[in-house]
Design a protein around this motif. Structure first.
Motif, PDB file in Angstrom:
ATOM      1  N   GLU A   1       8.666  -3.770  -2.352  1.00  0.00           N
ATOM      2  CA  GLU A   1       7.966  -3.790  -3.693  1.00  0.00           C
ATOM      3  C   GLU A   1       8.188  -5.154  -4.437  1.00  0.00           C
ATOM      4  OE1 GLU A   1       7.750  -0.662  -7.822  1.00  0.00           O
ATOM      5  OE2 GLU A   1       9.030  -0.349  -6.107  1.00  0.00           O
ATOM      6  N   ALA A   2       9.489  -5.677  -4.244  1.00  0.00           N
ATOM      7  CA  ALA A   2       9.610  -6.921  -5.088  1.00  0.00           C
ATOM      8  C   ALA A   2       8.633  -8.088  -4.881  1.00  0.00           C
ATOM      9  CB  ALA A   2      11.192  -7.386  -4.978  1.00  0.00           C
ATOM     10  N   GLN A   3       8.170  -7.830  -3.721  1.00  0.00           N
ATOM     11  CA  GLN A   3       7.097  -9.150  -3.142  1.00  0.00           C
ATOM     12  C   GLN A   3       5.715  -8.840  -3.590  1.00  0.00           C
ATOM     13  OE1 GLN A   3       8.416 -11.557  -1.619  1.00  0.00           O
ATOM     14  NE2 GLN A   3      10.251 -10.876  -1.925  1.00  0.00           N
ATOM     15  N   TYR A   4       5.547  -7.719  -4.373  1.00  0.00           N
ATOM     16  CA  TYR A   4       3.951  -7.357  -4.476  1.00  0.00           C
ATOM     17  C   TYR A   4       3.419  -8.303  -5.438  1.00  0.00           C
ATOM     18  CZ  TYR A   4       4.301  -3.070  -2.023  1.00  0.00           C
ATOM     19  OH  TYR A   4       4.320  -2.025  -1.193  1.00  0.00           O
ATOM     20  N   GLU A   5       4.021  -8.798  -6.290  1.00  0.00           N
ATOM     21  CA  GLU A   5       3.512  -9.841  -7.291  1.00  0.00           C
ATOM     22  C   GLU A   5       2.835 -11.058  -6.690  1.00  0.00           C
ATOM     23  OE1 GLU A   5       3.923 -12.037 -11.552  1.00  0.00           O
ATOM     24  OE2 GLU A   5       4.883 -10.214 -11.130  1.00  0.00           O
TER      25      GLU A   5
ATOM     26  N   ASP B   1       1.117   3.249  -6.435  1.00  0.00           N
ATOM     27  CA  ASP B   1       1.444   3.190  -7.758  1.00  0.00           C
ATOM     28  C   ASP B   1       2.442   1.979  -7.917  1.00  0.00           C
ATOM     29  OD1 ASP B   1       1.747   3.686 -10.671  1.00  0.00           O
ATOM     30  OD2 ASP B   1       3.973   4.627 -10.465  1.00  0.00           O
ATOM     31  N   ASN B   2       3.217   1.685  -6.880  1.00  0.00           N
ATOM     32  CA  ASN B   2       4.238   0.796  -6.744  1.00  0.00           C
ATOM     33  C   ASN B   2       3.851  -0.796  -7.424  1.00  0.00           C
ATOM     34  OD1 ASN B   2       4.576   2.655  -4.565  1.00  0.00           O
ATOM     35  ND2 ASN B   2       6.628   1.935  -5.086  1.00  0.00           N
ATOM     36  N   HIS B   3       2.250  -0.861  -7.065  1.00  0.00           N
ATOM     37  CA  HIS B   3       1.566  -2.101  -7.291  1.00  0.00           C
ATOM     38  C   HIS B   3       1.259  -2.309  -8.793  1.00  0.00           C
ATOM     39  CE1 HIS B   3       0.596  -3.756  -3.227  1.00  0.00           C
ATOM     40  NE2 HIS B   3       0.651  -2.570  -2.805  1.00  0.00           N
ATOM     41  N   THR B   4       1.328  -1.160  -9.634  1.00  0.00           N
ATOM     42  CA  THR B   4       0.908  -1.126 -10.958  1.00  0.00           C
ATOM     43  C   THR B   4       1.286  -2.384 -11.713  1.00  0.00           C
ATOM     44  OG1 THR B   4       0.636   1.082 -10.728  1.00  0.00           O
ATOM     45  CG2 THR B   4       0.399   0.182 -13.003  1.00  0.00           C
TER      46      THR B   4
ATOM     47  N   THR C   1      -0.013  -7.887 -14.249  1.00  0.00           N
ATOM     48  CA  THR C   1      -0.269  -9.293 -14.544  1.00  0.00           C
ATOM     49  C   THR C   1      -1.251 -10.160 -13.791  1.00  0.00           C
ATOM     50  OG1 THR C   1       2.228  -9.439 -14.547  1.00  0.00           O
ATOM     51  CG2 THR C   1       1.285 -11.393 -14.033  1.00  0.00           C
ATOM     52  N   ASN C   2      -1.259  -9.869 -12.388  1.00  0.00           N
ATOM     53  CA  ASN C   2      -2.411 -10.498 -11.852  1.00  0.00           C
ATOM     54  C   ASN C   2      -3.827 -10.200 -12.066  1.00  0.00           C
ATOM     55  OD1 ASN C   2      -0.769 -12.059  -9.725  1.00  0.00           O
ATOM     56  ND2 ASN C   2      -0.161 -10.375  -8.761  1.00  0.00           N
TER      57      ASN C   2
ATOM     58  N   ALA D   1      -5.113 -13.084  -3.410  1.00  0.00           N
ATOM     59  CA  ALA D   1      -6.533 -13.403  -4.427  1.00  0.00           C
ATOM     60  C   ALA D   1      -6.636 -14.859  -4.363  1.00  0.00           C
ATOM     61  CB  ALA D   1      -5.609 -13.093  -5.890  1.00  0.00           C
ATOM     62  N   GLU D   2      -5.750 -15.843  -4.152  1.00  0.00           N
ATOM     63  CA  GLU D   2      -5.925 -17.238  -3.731  1.00  0.00           C
ATOM     64  C   GLU D   2      -6.935 -17.219  -2.771  1.00  0.00           C
ATOM     65  OE1 GLU D   2      -5.329 -19.872  -5.492  1.00  0.00           O
ATOM     66  OE2 GLU D   2      -4.059 -19.334  -7.081  1.00  0.00           O
ATOM     67  N   SER D   3      -6.883 -16.431  -1.638  1.00  0.00           N
ATOM     68  CA  SER D   3      -7.566 -16.532  -0.479  1.00  0.00           C
ATOM     69  C   SER D   3      -8.842 -16.304  -0.387  1.00  0.00           C
ATOM     70  CB  SER D   3      -6.903 -15.547   0.781  1.00  0.00           C
ATOM     71  OG  SER D   3      -5.336 -15.971   1.038  1.00  0.00           O
ATOM     72  N   GLY D   4      -9.485 -15.973  -1.575  1.00  0.00           N
ATOM     73  CA  GLY D   4     -10.945 -15.707  -1.633  1.00  0.00           C
ATOM     74  C   GLY D   4     -11.623 -14.371  -1.137  1.00  0.00           C
TER      75      GLY D   4
END
Length: 370
Positions: free
Chosen positions: A95-99, A118-121, A126-127, A106-109
């Motif tokens: 989970e610590a790597q999700y951000e 929910d862990n991604h919330t 932020t993103n 997102a940078e990959s297009g």
């Protein structure tokens, strides 16, 4: 990092029981595990060509969980068969790597990024702001105020209640099958959670309330394995509950749930599946999986993918739901038991579903927390 194929059941919706009960292998367009860097394998994404590019980032349970994650992937597989669409699975269990992983993807297009769980919330909060032109889909929560996030909340509390109803009915029945049996004189059932977090606490409480809806004298034993992937830990909890009299155990532990099924199988008791028809996805345990509380998450990922293809993603921004009333939450009988379980089970499940449809059942917990 290692590239690998992702497997899943081929469920296409709760209303299509025969398809829900079929298994198979997903042939993903581009598949890799772990973190992305640079351009990744996403091709041109939304910036080049006509093919819609979708990425899906796993929950901490990872793919091949035969449950939550694989069901989400299945909707993308269905979309890839219907439209000019390719999808990429990105497995990240930390989970610590999700951000950072979300940002890399997102940078990959990609035209759409699906975040499972929910862990991604918090990272997505932020993103979504950092990448305002990126279309996002979040499963199990929403991002308030974000006009680029389609947030899907499955009524897990309703699903858990149905599992409780099933357990409550069956523990009071005298039922035997291939060496396993209930103990109607004991009237004790179990619940095994993965991580002890608010989401799974809501599963637990709603399950308890479903059992009590049948008979508040039924004892419910509960415990947590501490992981969504450690089958051994889940097995230990289920074994303990069975030793203490539970004849049916339900789990909300994703891939770790296999340990609950093995405990039931080894001790002549029964279990219930979660999210998908696990008598199919975990068919080595079909002789003890009486049924599964399920949700049509594949319909959600298909719907949002189709919207991106058709250019109407905006129609699905904000909160979306999967519920009993929509026909997206249900309880299905295990494949080994079709036609053999008592009529009382179908009757009480139908009564519970009608209760939800008519707003007659009030639950303590919401779909994501209590």
């Amino acid at each position: 990092m290692t590239d690998r194929l992702t497997h899943s059941d081929e469920s296409t919706g709760i209303s299509r029981r025969t398809v829900l009960a079929s298994g198979g292998t997903l042939a993903t367009a581009t598949v890799f595990a772990g973190c992305l860097s640079g351009g990744g394998d996403g091709g041109d994404g939304g910036d080049g060509g006509s093919t819609t590019q979708v990425a899906i980032i796993s929950s901490p349970a990872g793919f091949d969980d035969n449950a939550f994650n694989d069901n989400a992937v299945q909707g993308l597989e269905e979309a890839s068969e219907e439209f000019d669409l390719e999808y990429t699975t990105v497995e990240e269990t930390q989970e610590a790597q999700y951000e950072s992983v979300q940002a890399d993807v997102a940078e990959s297009g990609y035209d759409l990024i699906v975040c499972v769980g929910d862990n991604h919330t918090d990272p997505l909060t932020t993103n979504a702001s950092e990448y305002p032109d990126q279309n996002w889909m979040l499963i199990n929560n929403i991002v308030e105020g974000a006009d680029n996030v389609s947030g899907w909340i499955e009524m897990n509390n309703e699903m858990s209640f149905l599992a409780g109803v099933a357990a409550g009915v069956m523990t009071q029945q005298e039922f035997e099958y291939e060496g396993s049996s209930t103990d109607p004189d004991g009237s004790t059932v179990g619940f095994v959670g993965g991580e002890d977090i608010p989401l799974i606490n809501a599963f637990e409480q709603s399950y308890i309330e479903g059992v009590a809806w049948i008979d508040d004298g039924i004892e419910v034993l509960t415990g947590y394995g501490g992981s969504f992937s450690d089958t051994g830990a889940a097995n230990d909890v289920a074994e303990s509950q069975i030793d203490d009299g539970a004849d049916i155990v339900w789990h909300a532990a994703s891939a770790a749930g296999g340990g609950v099924f093995s405990a039931a199988q080894d001790n002549g008791r029964f279990a219930l599946g979660v999210d998908v028809d696990q008598s199919v996805t975990e068919d080595q345990y079909q002789d003890v999986i009486l049924g599964s509380a399920v949700k049509a998450l594949n319909e959600a990922t298909y719907t949002v993918s189709e919207a991106v293809v058709n250019g109407n993603f905006d129609e699905y921004v904000g909160e979306q739901n999967l519920s009993v009333a929509q026909g997206s939450i249900d309880f299905v009988v295990g494949q080994a038991f079709e036609g053999d379980l008592p009529d009382a089970l179908t009757q009480r499940i139908d009564e519970a579903k009608t209760g939800f449809e008519n707003d007659e059942i009030d639950l303590t917990c919401g779909p994501t927390s209590c």
